[in-house]
Write a protein that holds these residues in place. Structure first.
Motif, PDB file in Angstrom:
ATOM      1  N   ARG A 153       0.971  -1.142  -0.113  1.00  0.00           N
ATOM      2  CA  ARG A 153      -0.601   0.349   0.438  1.00  0.00           C
ATOM      3  C   ARG A 153       0.809   0.944  -0.521  1.00  0.00           C
ATOM      4  O   ARG A 153       2.291   1.249   0.614  1.00  0.00           O
ATOM      5  CB  ARG A 153      -0.778  -0.119   1.158  1.00  0.00           C
ATOM      6  CG  ARG A 153      -1.967  -1.032   1.155  1.00  0.00           C
ATOM      7  CD  ARG A 153      -2.946  -1.126   2.123  1.00  0.00           C
ATOM      8  NE  ARG A 153      -4.164  -2.182   2.010  1.00  0.00           N
ATOM      9  CZ  ARG A 153      -4.227  -2.366   3.598  1.00  0.00           C
ATOM     10  NH1 ARG A 153      -4.511  -1.716   4.412  1.00  0.00           N
ATOM     11  NH2 ARG A 153      -5.485  -3.237   3.353  1.00  0.00           N
ATOM     12  N   ILE A 154       0.236   2.491  -0.164  1.00  0.00           N
ATOM     13  CA  ILE A 154       1.105   3.618  -0.182  1.00  0.00           C
ATOM     14  C   ILE A 154       2.214   4.260   1.075  1.00  0.00           C
ATOM     15  O   ILE A 154       1.560   3.582   2.067  1.00  0.00           O
ATOM     16  CB  ILE A 154       0.232   4.376  -0.721  1.00  0.00           C
ATOM     17  CG1 ILE A 154      -0.452   4.401  -1.914  1.00  0.00           C
ATOM     18  CG2 ILE A 154       1.061   5.446  -0.638  1.00  0.00           C
ATOM     19  CD1 ILE A 154      -1.253   5.460  -2.051  1.00  0.00           C
ATOM     20  N   PHE A 184      11.452  -2.548  -6.215  1.00  0.00           N
ATOM     21  CA  PHE A 184      10.869  -3.193  -5.857  1.00  0.00           C
ATOM     22  C   PHE A 184       9.180  -2.922  -6.968  1.00  0.00           C
ATOM     23  O   PHE A 184       8.492  -3.615  -6.790  1.00  0.00           O
ATOM     24  CB  PHE A 184      10.125  -3.619  -4.461  1.00  0.00           C
ATOM     25  CG  PHE A 184      11.230  -4.098  -4.069  1.00  0.00           C
ATOM     26  CD1 PHE A 184      10.354  -5.243  -3.006  1.00  0.00           C
ATOM     27  CD2 PHE A 184      12.449  -3.796  -3.662  1.00  0.00           C
ATOM     28  CE1 PHE A 184      11.489  -6.018  -2.070  1.00  0.00           C
ATOM     29  CE2 PHE A 184      13.007  -4.302  -2.767  1.00  0.00           C
ATOM     30  CZ  PHE A 184      12.895  -5.365  -1.966  1.00  0.00           C
ATOM     31  N   GLY A 185       8.908  -1.559  -7.436  1.00  0.00           N
ATOM     32  CA  GLY A 185       8.091  -1.406  -7.924  1.00  0.00           C
ATOM     33  C   GLY A 185       6.737  -0.922  -6.789  1.00  0.00           C
ATOM     34  O   GLY A 185       5.781  -1.455  -7.249  1.00  0.00           O
ATOM     35  N   HIS A 186       7.238  -0.665  -5.454  1.00  0.00           N
ATOM     36  CA  HIS A 186       5.738  -0.015  -4.643  1.00  0.00           C
ATOM     37  C   HIS A 186       5.661   1.506  -4.370  1.00  0.00           C
ATOM     38  O   HIS A 186       6.599   2.102  -4.807  1.00  0.00           O
ATOM     39  CB  HIS A 186       7.450  -0.460  -2.902  1.00  0.00           C
ATOM     40  CG  HIS A 186       5.595   0.059  -2.793  1.00  0.00           C
ATOM     41  ND1 HIS A 186       5.183   0.961  -1.743  1.00  0.00           N
ATOM     42  CD2 HIS A 186       5.664  -1.322  -1.212  1.00  0.00           C
ATOM     43  CE1 HIS A 186       4.740   0.682  -0.543  1.00  0.00           C
ATOM     44  NE2 HIS A 186       4.697  -1.336  -0.555  1.00  0.00           N
ATOM     45  N   LEU A 212       3.412   4.888  -9.645  1.00  0.00           N
ATOM     46  CA  LEU A 212       4.661   4.966  -8.112  1.00  0.00           C
ATOM     47  C   LEU A 212       4.806   6.274  -6.946  1.00  0.00           C
ATOM     48  O   LEU A 212       4.748   5.692  -6.372  1.00  0.00           O
ATOM     49  CB  LEU A 212       5.329   3.842  -8.957  1.00  0.00           C
ATOM     50  CG  LEU A 212       4.970   2.217  -9.299  1.00  0.00           C
ATOM     51  CD1 LEU A 212       6.443   1.317  -9.444  1.00  0.00           C
ATOM     52  CD2 LEU A 212       3.930   1.391  -8.830  1.00  0.00           C
ATOM     53  N   ALA A 213       4.491   7.582  -8.031  1.00  0.00           N
ATOM     54  CA  ALA A 213       4.726   8.365  -7.361  1.00  0.00           C
ATOM     55  C   ALA A 213       4.156   9.225  -7.632  1.00  0.00           C
ATOM     56  O   ALA A 213       3.614   9.884  -7.873  1.00  0.00           O
ATOM     57  CB  ALA A 213       6.535   8.758  -7.725  1.00  0.00           C
ATOM     58  N   LYS A 214       4.114  10.370  -5.906  1.00  0.00           N
ATOM     59  CA  LYS A 214       3.658  11.628  -6.220  1.00  0.00           C
ATOM     60  C   LYS A 214       3.693  12.219  -5.598  1.00  0.00           C
ATOM     61  O   LYS A 214       4.051  11.826  -4.367  1.00  0.00           O
ATOM     62  CB  LYS A 214       1.713  11.390  -5.975  1.00  0.00           C
ATOM     63  CG  LYS A 214       1.246  11.520  -4.715  1.00  0.00           C
ATOM     64  CD  LYS A 214      -0.958  10.779  -5.223  1.00  0.00           C
ATOM     65  CE  LYS A 214      -1.019  10.316  -4.155  1.00  0.00           C
ATOM     66  NZ  LYS A 214      -2.527  10.698  -3.742  1.00  0.00           N
ATOM     67  N   VAL A 215       3.590  13.785  -5.636  1.00  0.00           N
ATOM     68  CA  VAL A 215       4.857  14.704  -4.641  1.00  0.00           C
ATOM     69  C   VAL A 215       3.546  16.019  -3.923  1.00  0.00           C
ATOM     70  O   VAL A 215       2.895  16.447  -4.528  1.00  0.00           O
ATOM     71  CB  VAL A 215       5.273  15.399  -5.317  1.00  0.00           C
ATOM     72  CG1 VAL A 215       6.460  16.807  -3.789  1.00  0.00           C
ATOM     73  CG2 VAL A 215       7.420  14.297  -4.851  1.00  0.00           C
TER      74      VAL A 215
END
Length: 383
Positions: A153-154, A184-186, A212-215
């Protein structure tokens, strides 16, 4: 702290503000400007678990002038695990990572300050200058993600102390964590006040391309003067907007967090902050009302009396109107947004401005289906 409470009573009840400041000075709570230059807190009270309290006073031998300035000291912390889990019903994530303990940014309102009391240190100046780094974080993370049965999970980073605070330039722990998460593709969500995040655009852009990412960039004020005293070692407001723009251009989903909204001090800027962030590429937004748990309350009050004495009564009156007459209400569902007419007004202003700008029309959901446990992949290779 009794002396701060007494000063608050004097100031809040309409008596001389100078008298309130005098109470703090006479109690020996304030640290001289020459010793705390560039820091947010003006006091260094003992933690709530300590049997003794510390006070600065002139003993007649003129030794105070010889005290060294507060310098940033970093110690190594070796935790057994790195992922922290929570079951709080009013936050959107159940796990987080804190690469550091304490934060050099020195934000005077930081709700994480009381955690330094668990280390036998002060939530005041110690929180900003006596820091702990976790250099084993990436290795621990890799081990935890490789455990059988791990469900992705995030992971939220930057929810307690800033992962891109100045010491990250040297320690690079956050970058190592991102390298593991990418492998890991997390999914990861990051909150920061630092333009240093632009250093890791290469990793974040690749992760964002895979969902997979946000800021989120925290922008508390656009006023340089307020920012300089309230968040002394965080990036300036223009630099945060610059980082927002750079992340957006690299294809990384960006949001703005107005945190905290301080009534009577920066709440008039809500619309301007949202407009500036939208122009810089932010497409999501959020806000949090000022939180003053435990030792944060006296630290914030002392700062307010020192820098904005003319606003003290007004600001504290509005804060208490949103907290049931108290400095803080920790109840879930109320602690983030407050209650009462003024809290309602702030919420409606935020919603109207966000709707006008087209913010929050879509919420970017990160993917968890790309997660692959590295340990399992290696076993397949051996077979």
């Amino acid at each position: 702290m009794e002396q701060i409470a007494r000063a608050d009573s004097i100031a809040f009840n309409g008596r001389n503000i100078a008298m309130a400041n005098a109470v703090i000075d006479e109690a020996g709570l304030r640290i001289g400007e020459d010793l705390r230059r560039g820091r947010g807190a003006g006091i260094n009270p003992s933690g709530r678990f300590e049997p003794l309290t510390r006070h600065v006073f002139d003993d007649g031998w003129e030794t105070i002038e010889d005290l060294p300035p507060f310098k940033t000291d970093v110690q190594v912390e070796r935790p057994r695990t790195i992922i922290t889990r929570n079951t709080s019903p009013d936050i959107s994530f159940d796990r987080s990572i804190n690469p550091y303990r304490g934060c050099e940014h020195g934000c005077v309102y930081c709700f994480a300050r009381p955690t330094h009391a668990y280390m036998g240190l002060s939530p005041g100046l110690d929180f900003e200058s006596k820091l702990f780094a976790k250099p084993d974080a990436a290795r621990l993370l890799e081990r935890e993600l490789s455990r059988p049965g791990y469900v992705p999970r995030i992971i939220a980073i930057g929810t307690n102390t800033d992962p891109y605070q100045p010491i990250e330039k040297k320690w690079r722990i956050m970058r190592e964590i991102l390298e593991v998460l990418e492998a890991f593709g997390h999914p990861v969500g990051i909150v920061t006040k630092s333009a240093l995040i632009m250093r890791d655009i290469d990793i974040l852009s690749r992760m964002a391309e895979r969902g997979l990412a946000k800021v989120a960039l925290s922008v508390t004020t656009l006023d340089r003067k307020i920012a300089r005293t309230m968040e002394p070692r965080a990036a300036t407001p223009p630099r945060r907007l610059e980082a927002m723009r750079a992340l957006n251009e690299a294809g990384i989903p960006v949001s703005v967090m107005i945190g905290p909204v301080i009534p009577g001090l920066n709440d008039s800027e809500i619309e301007r902050i949202l407009e500036s962030a939208h122009a810089a590429g932010a497409r999501e937004a959020g806000y949090i009302i000022l939180r003053l748990p435990l030792e944060v309350s006296p630290i914030f009050k002392e700062w307010l009396l020192r820098h904005y004495p003319d606003r003290y009564r007004h600001v504290m009156s509005l804060i208490r109107s949103m907290r049931g007459g108290k400095d803080y209400d920790s109840e879930w569902g109320r602690r983030m947004k407050g209650t009462g007419p003024y809290a309602w007004q702030i919420g409606r202003r935020f919603e109207i401005a966000a709707k006008r700008l087209g913010l929050n029309t879509e919420r970017r959901r990160l993917r968890t289906d790309l997660f692959r446990a590295k340990a399992k992949e290696e076993q397949l290779v051996l077979l």
